[in-house]
Scaffold this motif. Structure first.
Motif, PDB file in Angstrom:
ATOM      1  N   ASP A 188      31.179 -38.960  26.045  1.00  0.00           N
ATOM      2  CA  ASP A 188      30.662 -40.209  25.483  1.00  0.00           C
ATOM      3  C   ASP A 188      29.140 -40.266  25.455  1.00  0.00           C
ATOM      4  O   ASP A 188      28.562 -40.661  24.443  1.00  0.00           O
ATOM      5  N   PRO A 189      28.423 -39.864  26.505  1.00  0.00           N
ATOM      6  CA  PRO A 189      26.958 -39.915  26.439  1.00  0.00           C
ATOM      7  C   PRO A 189      26.381 -38.984  25.371  1.00  0.00           C
ATOM      8  O   PRO A 189      25.410 -39.315  24.712  1.00  0.00           O
ATOM      9  N   GLN A 190      26.993 -37.812  25.158  1.00  0.00           N
ATOM     10  CA  GLN A 190      26.503 -36.887  24.141  1.00  0.00           C
ATOM     11  C   GLN A 190      26.706 -37.450  22.741  1.00  0.00           C
ATOM     12  O   GLN A 190      25.838 -37.342  21.881  1.00  0.00           O
ATOM     13  N   ALA A 191      27.842 -38.049  22.493  1.00  0.00           N
ATOM     14  CA  ALA A 191      28.110 -38.648  21.188  1.00  0.00           C
ATOM     15  C   ALA A 191      27.149 -39.800  20.931  1.00  0.00           C
ATOM     16  O   ALA A 191      26.614 -39.941  19.818  1.00  0.00           O
ATOM     17  N   ASP A 192      26.916 -40.612  21.929  1.00  0.00           N
ATOM     18  CA  ASP A 192      25.977 -41.724  21.769  1.00  0.00           C
ATOM     19  C   ASP A 192      24.569 -41.213  21.464  1.00  0.00           C
ATOM     20  O   ASP A 192      23.865 -41.770  20.617  1.00  0.00           O
ATOM     21  N   LEU A 193      24.164 -40.156  22.154  1.00  0.00           N
ATOM     22  CA  LEU A 193      22.841 -39.577  21.917  1.00  0.00           C
ATOM     23  C   LEU A 193      22.742 -39.026  20.496  1.00  0.00           C
ATOM     24  O   LEU A 193      21.737 -39.238  19.800  1.00  0.00           O
ATOM     25  N   PHE A 194      23.768 -38.321  20.043  1.00  0.00           N
ATOM     26  CA  PHE A 194      23.777 -37.762  18.701  1.00  0.00           C
ATOM     27  C   PHE A 194      23.664 -38.859  17.646  1.00  0.00           C
ATOM     28  O   PHE A 194      22.846 -38.783  16.731  1.00  0.00           O
ATOM     29  N   PHE A 195      24.459 -39.877  17.744  1.00  0.00           N
ATOM     30  CA  PHE A 195      24.438 -40.963  16.774  1.00  0.00           C
ATOM     31  C   PHE A 195      23.115 -41.744  16.831  1.00  0.00           C
ATOM     32  O   PHE A 195      22.609 -42.207  15.809  1.00  0.00           O
ATOM     33  N   THR A 196      22.532 -41.856  17.997  1.00  0.00           N
ATOM     34  CA  THR A 196      21.242 -42.529  18.125  1.00  0.00           C
ATOM     35  C   THR A 196      20.149 -41.729  17.420  1.00  0.00           C
ATOM     36  O   THR A 196      19.310 -42.290  16.717  1.00  0.00           O
ATOM     37  N   LEU A 197      20.152 -40.400  17.609  1.00  0.00           N
ATOM     38  CA  LEU A 197      19.166 -39.560  16.931  1.00  0.00           C
ATOM     39  C   LEU A 197      19.293 -39.651  15.416  1.00  0.00           C
ATOM     40  O   LEU A 197      18.291 -39.752  14.704  1.00  0.00           O
ATOM     41  N   VAL A 198      20.521 -39.620  14.923  1.00  0.00           N
ATOM     42  CA  VAL A 198      20.738 -39.737  13.483  1.00  0.00           C
ATOM     43  C   VAL A 198      20.272 -41.099  12.990  1.00  0.00           C
ATOM     44  O   VAL A 198      19.615 -41.209  11.956  1.00  0.00           O
ATOM     45  N   ALA A 199      20.567 -42.125  13.741  1.00  0.00           N
ATOM     46  CA  ALA A 199      20.188 -43.487  13.341  1.00  0.00           C
ATOM     47  C   ALA A 199      18.675 -43.664  13.306  1.00  0.00           C
ATOM     48  O   ALA A 199      18.149 -44.450  12.521  1.00  0.00           O
TER      49      ALA A 199
END
Length: 161
Positions: free
Chosen positions: A15-26
């Motif tokens: 979950d933390p990795q997915a959140d980080l990935f989506f935050t970077l894209v955003a």
């Protein structure tokens, strides 16, 4: 490995990795979209400045009421002659016989010399001035072309933004 969606994230990604990935894209996607128009408009003045230089090389110019020999200092060398057809690379300027002969004929005829300096042509202009001092006319008129054509007036101003 089977990928399945589960509540709170993608299977296989913590979950933390997915959140980080989506935050970077955003964050990165809007930043890139904001910079694209600026990158496109930065090229436009370059093309317009080149058009102004080509018009002056082709049509000619006058300095103090006399027809002048026009030279254009660019990043990769100097352009001169009728319509700027003669070009000498930066690395060959000091040894080029055609450039030296052109400068000597300008000196012998007493023709004024106009040096157009492109925004990226400072090094070429520096070398050219030394060569012109040795073989060219006693004075050189200079026009430094800026990216926005701020110093261009008269009919050539139509080519600028």
């Amino acid at each position: 490995m089977r990928t399945e969606l589960r509540e709170g994230g993608l299977a296989g990604l913590a979950d933390p990795q997915a959140d980080l990935f989506f935050t970077l894209v955003a964050v990165m996607l809007p930043a890139i979209l904001l910079l694209l128009p600026a990158a496109r408009t930065a090229q436009q003045p370059e093309r317009q400045m080149a058009a102004v230089a080509d018009v002056v090389l082709t049509a000619g110019a006058t300095v103090r009421g006399e027809s002048a020999a026009v030279f254009l200092a660019q990043q990769d060398g100097v352009a001169f002659g009728p319509a700027g057809r003669d070009r000498v690379g930066l690395d060959a300027m000091l040894d080029d016989a055609n450039l030296r002969a052109a400068l000597e004929s300008i000196r012998a005829a007493g023709t004024p010399l106009l040096l157009l300096i492109a925004p990226d042509g400072q090094e070429t202009a520096f070398l050219f001035e030394g060569l012109a001092a040795a073989h060219g006319p006693r004075s050189i008129a200079q026009v430094r072309l800026d990216r926005g054509c701020a110093g261009v007036h008269g009919p050539l101003a139509e080519l600028c933004p």
